[in-house]
Design a protein around this motif. Structure first.
Motif, PDB file in Angstrom:
ATOM      1  N   PRO A 196       0.806  -1.226   0.000  1.00 46.05           N
ATOM      2  CA  PRO A 196       0.000   0.000   0.000  1.00 46.05           C
ATOM      3  C   PRO A 196       0.836   1.271   0.000  1.00 46.05           C
ATOM      4  CG  PRO A 196      -0.879  -1.577   1.562  1.00 46.05           C
ATOM      5  CD  PRO A 196       0.430  -2.122   1.101  1.00 46.05           C
ATOM      6  N   ILE A 197       1.947   1.283   0.731  1.00 43.38           N
ATOM      7  CA  ILE A 197       2.789   2.478   0.771  1.00 43.38           C
ATOM      8  C   ILE A 197       3.407   2.747  -0.595  1.00 43.38           C
ATOM      9  CG2 ILE A 197       4.913   3.442   1.745  1.00 43.38           C
ATOM     10  CD1 ILE A 197       4.224   2.052   4.361  1.00 43.38           C
ATOM     11  N   VAL A 198       3.879   1.685  -1.257  1.00 46.89           N
ATOM     12  CA  VAL A 198       4.483   1.850  -2.587  1.00 46.89           C
ATOM     13  C   VAL A 198       3.454   2.373  -3.584  1.00 46.89           C
ATOM     14  CG1 VAL A 198       5.487   0.607  -4.539  1.00 46.89           C
ATOM     15  CG2 VAL A 198       6.271   0.126  -2.222  1.00 46.89           C
ATOM     16  N   VAL A 199       2.256   1.803  -3.568  1.00 45.80           N
ATOM     17  CA  VAL A 199       1.215   2.243  -4.500  1.00 45.80           C
ATOM     18  C   VAL A 199       0.804   3.683  -4.209  1.00 45.80           C
ATOM     19  CG1 VAL A 199      -1.158   1.839  -5.261  1.00 45.80           C
ATOM     20  CG2 VAL A 199       0.372  -0.090  -4.880  1.00 45.80           C
ATOM     21  N   LEU A 200       0.716   4.040  -2.927  1.00 44.69           N
ATOM     22  CA  LEU A 200       0.363   5.409  -2.563  1.00 44.69           C
ATOM     23  C   LEU A 200       1.408   6.395  -3.065  1.00 44.69           C
ATOM     24  CD1 LEU A 200      -1.462   7.385  -1.047  1.00 44.69           C
ATOM     25  CD2 LEU A 200      -0.153   6.903   1.030  1.00 44.69           C
ATOM     26  N   CYS A 201       2.680   6.073  -2.885  1.00 45.54           N
ATOM     27  CA  CYS A 201       3.755   6.949  -3.379  1.00 45.54           C
ATOM     28  C   CYS A 201       3.706   7.055  -4.900  1.00 45.54           C
ATOM     29  CB  CYS A 201       5.110   6.417  -2.920  1.00 45.54           C
ATOM     30  SG  CYS A 201       5.373   6.484  -1.135  1.00 45.54           S
ATOM     31  N   PHE A 202       3.441   5.927  -5.561  1.00 48.10           N
ATOM     32  CA  PHE A 202       3.349   5.946  -7.019  1.00 48.10           C
ATOM     33  C   PHE A 202       2.186   6.819  -7.477  1.00 48.10           C
ATOM     34  CE2 PHE A 202       1.384   4.079 -10.841  1.00 48.10           C
ATOM     35  CZ  PHE A 202       2.415   4.274 -11.740  1.00 48.10           C
ATOM     36  N   ALA A 203       1.057   6.716  -6.785  1.00 52.60           N
ATOM     37  CA  ALA A 203      -0.106   7.526  -7.152  1.00 52.60           C
ATOM     38  C   ALA A 203       0.183   9.017  -6.982  1.00 52.60           C
ATOM     39  CB  ALA A 203      -1.311   7.121  -6.297  1.00 52.60           C
ATOM     40  N   ILE A 204       0.870   9.367  -5.900  1.00 49.56           N
ATOM     41  CA  ILE A 204       1.216  10.773  -5.675  1.00 49.56           C
ATOM     42  C   ILE A 204       2.135  11.282  -6.780  1.00 49.56           C
ATOM     43  CG2 ILE A 204       2.438  12.354  -4.131  1.00 49.56           C
ATOM     44  CD1 ILE A 204       1.444  10.661  -1.793  1.00 49.56           C
ATOM     45  N   LEU A 205       3.117  10.477  -7.174  1.00 54.39           N
ATOM     46  CA  LEU A 205       4.035  10.876  -8.248  1.00 54.39           C
ATOM     47  C   LEU A 205       3.298  11.031  -9.574  1.00 54.39           C
ATOM     48  CD1 LEU A 205       7.168   8.658  -7.449  1.00 54.39           C
ATOM     49  CD2 LEU A 205       6.899  11.114  -7.067  1.00 54.39           C
ATOM     50  N   VAL A 206       2.361  10.122  -9.855  1.00 53.94           N
ATOM     51  CA  VAL A 206       1.600  10.214 -11.103  1.00 53.94           C
ATOM     52  C   VAL A 206       0.754  11.485 -11.128  1.00 53.94           C
ATOM     53  CG1 VAL A 206      -0.287   9.161 -12.412  1.00 53.94           C
ATOM     54  CG2 VAL A 206       1.557   7.745 -11.530  1.00 53.94           C
ATOM     55  N   VAL A 207       0.073  11.771 -10.021  1.00 58.61           N
ATOM     56  CA  VAL A 207      -0.767  12.973  -9.954  1.00 58.61           C
ATOM     57  C   VAL A 207       0.083  14.235 -10.093  1.00 58.61           C
ATOM     58  CG1 VAL A 207      -2.266  14.327  -8.445  1.00 58.61           C
ATOM     59  CG2 VAL A 207      -2.572  11.861  -8.608  1.00 58.61           C
ATOM     60  N   LEU A 208       1.218  14.280  -9.380  1.00 63.48           N
ATOM     61  CA  LEU A 208       2.098  15.453  -9.499  1.00 63.48           C
ATOM     62  C   LEU A 208       2.629  15.587 -10.923  1.00 63.48           C
ATOM     63  CD1 LEU A 208       4.153  15.275  -6.171  1.00 63.48           C
ATOM     64  CD2 LEU A 208       2.383  16.911  -6.784  1.00 63.48           C
ATOM     65  N   GLY A 209       2.989  14.461 -11.552  1.00 59.87           N
ATOM     66  CA  GLY A 209       3.472  14.512 -12.928  1.00 59.87           C
ATOM     67  C   GLY A 209       2.427  15.060 -13.881  1.00 59.87           C
ATOM     68  N   MET A 210       1.178  14.662 -13.681  1.00 54.98           N
ATOM     69  CA  MET A 210       0.112  15.169 -14.540  1.00 54.98           C
ATOM     70  C   MET A 210      -0.162  16.646 -14.278  1.00 54.98           C
ATOM     71  SD  MET A 210      -2.612  11.990 -14.647  1.00 54.98           S
ATOM     72  CE  MET A 210      -3.572  12.822 -15.917  1.00 54.98           C
ATOM     73  N   LEU A 211      -0.151  17.046 -13.003  1.00 58.21           N
ATOM     74  CA  LEU A 211      -0.412  18.450 -12.677  1.00 58.21           C
ATOM     75  C   LEU A 211       0.684  19.366 -13.205  1.00 58.21           C
ATOM     76  CD1 LEU A 211      -1.692  18.123  -8.992  1.00 58.21           C
ATOM     77  CD2 LEU A 211      -3.047  18.670 -11.013  1.00 58.21           C
ATOM     78  N   ILE A 212       1.920  18.907 -13.162  1.00 58.37           N
ATOM     79  CA  ILE A 212       3.048  19.762 -13.549  1.00 58.37           C
ATOM     80  C   ILE A 212       3.347  19.672 -15.042  1.00 58.37           C
ATOM     81  CG2 ILE A 212       5.530  20.167 -13.220  1.00 58.37           C
ATOM     82  CD1 ILE A 212       5.180  19.164 -10.350  1.00 58.37           C
ATOM     83  N   GLY A 213       3.233  18.463 -15.630  1.00 60.48           N
ATOM     84  CA  GLY A 213       3.652  18.299 -17.023  1.00 60.48           C
ATOM     85  C   GLY A 213       2.540  18.167 -18.030  1.00 60.48           C
ATOM     86  N   VAL A 214       1.424  17.536 -17.670  1.00 64.64           N
ATOM     87  CA  VAL A 214       0.372  17.238 -18.640  1.00 64.64           C
ATOM     88  C   VAL A 214      -0.675  18.338 -18.707  1.00 64.64           C
ATOM     89  CG1 VAL A 214      -1.416  15.583 -19.279  1.00 64.64           C
ATOM     90  CG2 VAL A 214       0.742  14.771 -18.318  1.00 64.64           C
ATOM     91  N   VAL A 215      -1.134  18.802 -17.547  1.00 60.32           N
ATOM     92  CA  VAL A 215      -2.198  19.816 -17.526  1.00 60.32           C
ATOM     93  C   VAL A 215      -1.797  21.094 -18.258  1.00 60.32           C
ATOM     94  CG1 VAL A 215      -3.603  21.286 -16.021  1.00 60.32           C
ATOM     95  CG2 VAL A 215      -3.241  18.875 -15.438  1.00 60.32           C
ATOM     96  N   PRO A 216      -0.583  21.633 -18.070  1.00 65.36           N
ATOM     97  CA  PRO A 216      -0.205  22.844 -18.821  1.00 65.36           C
ATOM     98  C   PRO A 216      -0.266  22.662 -20.332  1.00 65.36           C
ATOM     99  CG  PRO A 216       1.305  22.492 -17.007  1.00 65.36           C
ATOM    100  CD  PRO A 216       0.454  21.274 -17.090  1.00 65.36           C
ATOM    101  N   VAL A 217       0.018  21.450 -20.838  1.00 66.31           N
ATOM    102  CA  VAL A 217      -0.068  21.199 -22.288  1.00 66.31           C
ATOM    103  C   VAL A 217      -1.509  21.314 -22.760  1.00 66.31           C
ATOM    104  CG1 VAL A 217       0.311  19.487 -24.097  1.00 66.31           C
ATOM    105  CG2 VAL A 217       1.986  19.742 -22.246  1.00 66.31           C
ATOM    106  N   PHE A 218      -2.442  20.751 -21.978  1.00 64.73           N
ATOM    107  CA  PHE A 218      -3.853  20.843 -22.351  1.00 64.73           C
ATOM    108  C   PHE A 218      -4.349  22.287 -22.278  1.00 64.73           C
ATOM    109  CE2 PHE A 218      -3.888  16.294 -21.863  1.00 64.73           C
ATOM    110  CZ  PHE A 218      -4.940  15.873 -22.641  1.00 64.73           C
ATOM    111  N   MET A 219      -3.820  23.070 -21.351  1.00 58.99           N
ATOM    112  CA  MET A 219      -4.289  24.443 -21.185  1.00 58.99           C
ATOM    113  C   MET A 219      -4.033  25.284 -22.428  1.00 58.99           C
ATOM    114  SD  MET A 219      -3.032  25.009 -17.239  1.00 58.99           S
ATOM    115  CE  MET A 219      -3.216  26.795 -17.338  1.00 58.99           C
ATOM    116  N   LYS A 220      -3.049  24.925 -23.231  1.00 62.44           N
ATOM    117  CA  LYS A 220      -2.741  25.683 -24.449  1.00 62.44           C
ATOM    118  C   LYS A 220      -3.838  25.543 -25.500  1.00 62.44           C
ATOM    119  CE  LYS A 220       2.254  25.116 -23.806  1.00 62.44           C
ATOM    120  NZ  LYS A 220       3.508  24.542 -24.387  1.00 62.44           N
ATOM    121  N   PHE A 221      -4.645  24.485 -25.397  1.00 58.68           N
ATOM    122  CA  PHE A 221      -5.701  24.261 -26.378  1.00 58.68           C
ATOM    123  C   PHE A 221      -6.986  25.013 -26.022  1.00 58.68           C
ATOM    124  CE2 PHE A 221      -3.004  20.480 -26.653  1.00 58.68           C
ATOM    125  CZ  PHE A 221      -2.758  20.420 -28.022  1.00 58.68           C
TER     126      PHE A 221
END
Length: 251
Positions: free
Chosen positions: A20-45
């Protein structure tokens, strides 16, 4: 033998909480990656004057906040962790955490059995080594790792000094399982209390090992579903405006 059994208990807890701890850390990293790297790309559209759906606006607001004030989030997390650690060191915090952790879904029963195994094993070892009952109880209570057990044992010591048996105060505390109370009563009547406590601790140790193995198999699909829902919500939230634009143009 006592140290080996204690290590086995710790290993079982680690095996149940590692995934559970590993999956939780992975989920946090995925969410942060999307917020920092993916969402700004979509905002340009999205056009500046476009009215965004509520989920999309929430995700974009969180993304802008994380990217602009990331240092405040780091400071906040550090302060929160240190504050919780300080609170848990206080008697009130330890008592509150004990009450909460034993009621946690899935993990509560496991932690309760770990505490019972530690208490009965330590008490059995001390009594078998010739330590007086009161002194053995004063050591076994804190050694269990639970302030609730330590307080119940402290009250039990006072009742024993008043002339009561060991089993009755344990039962009156309401914390110890009926099996523990009954085995203690049998051990007192038969004069073989260390052996009865050893049997109780062995039973709980086997249950801890079984529950730790089963817990991972139960939690694994639940965590995958939760992570999928979080990521899916973010993806859908970012695609909603695009769907709206496509539908409008098509109309």
């Amino acid at each position: 033998e006592q140290m080996e059994r204690e290590k086995a208990l710790r290993d079982n807890i680690k095996s149940a909480t590692f995934y559970p701890i590993v999956v939780l850390c992975f989920a946090i990293l995925v969410v942060l990656g999307m917020l920092i790297g993916v969402v700004p790309v979509f905002m340009k559209f999205f056009p500046p004057d476009m009215v965004l759906p509520l989920p999309t606006g929430i995700i974009i607001g969180i993304s802008n906040s994380v990217r602009s004030f990331w240092y405040l989030y780091i400071i906040g997390v550090i302060a929160l962790v240190n504050g919780i650690r300080y609170y848990l060191r206080t008697p009130t915090g330890s008592r509150s955490w004990d009450k909460i952790r034993f009621k946690l879904p899935a993990f509560g029963p496991l932690l309760y059995r770990v505490v019972m195994a530690r208490f009965t094993r330590t008490l059995s070892t001390l009594l078998a080594g010739g330590i007086p009952v009161l002194q053995a109880l004063e050591t076994s209570g804190p050694a269990s790792g639970s302030i609730l057990v330590a307080e119940a044992v402290e009250n039990t010591c006072e009742k024993i000094q008043e002339g009561k048996s060991l089993a009755d105060p344990l039962e009156e505390s309401g914390f110890f399982a009926p099996m523990v109370v009954h085995m203690v009563a049998v051990g007192e009547e038969s004069g073989n209390l260390p052996d009865m406590l050893s049997r109780v601790s062995g039973f709980y140790e086997e249950e801890v090992a079984t529950m730790a193995k089963g817990l991972t198999s139960v939690i694994e699909p639940l965590l995958i579903i939760i992570v999928g829902c979080v990521v899916g919500f973010m993806v859908i939230a970012m695609y909603l405006p695009i769907f709206h634009v496509v539908t409008t143009v098509g109309g």
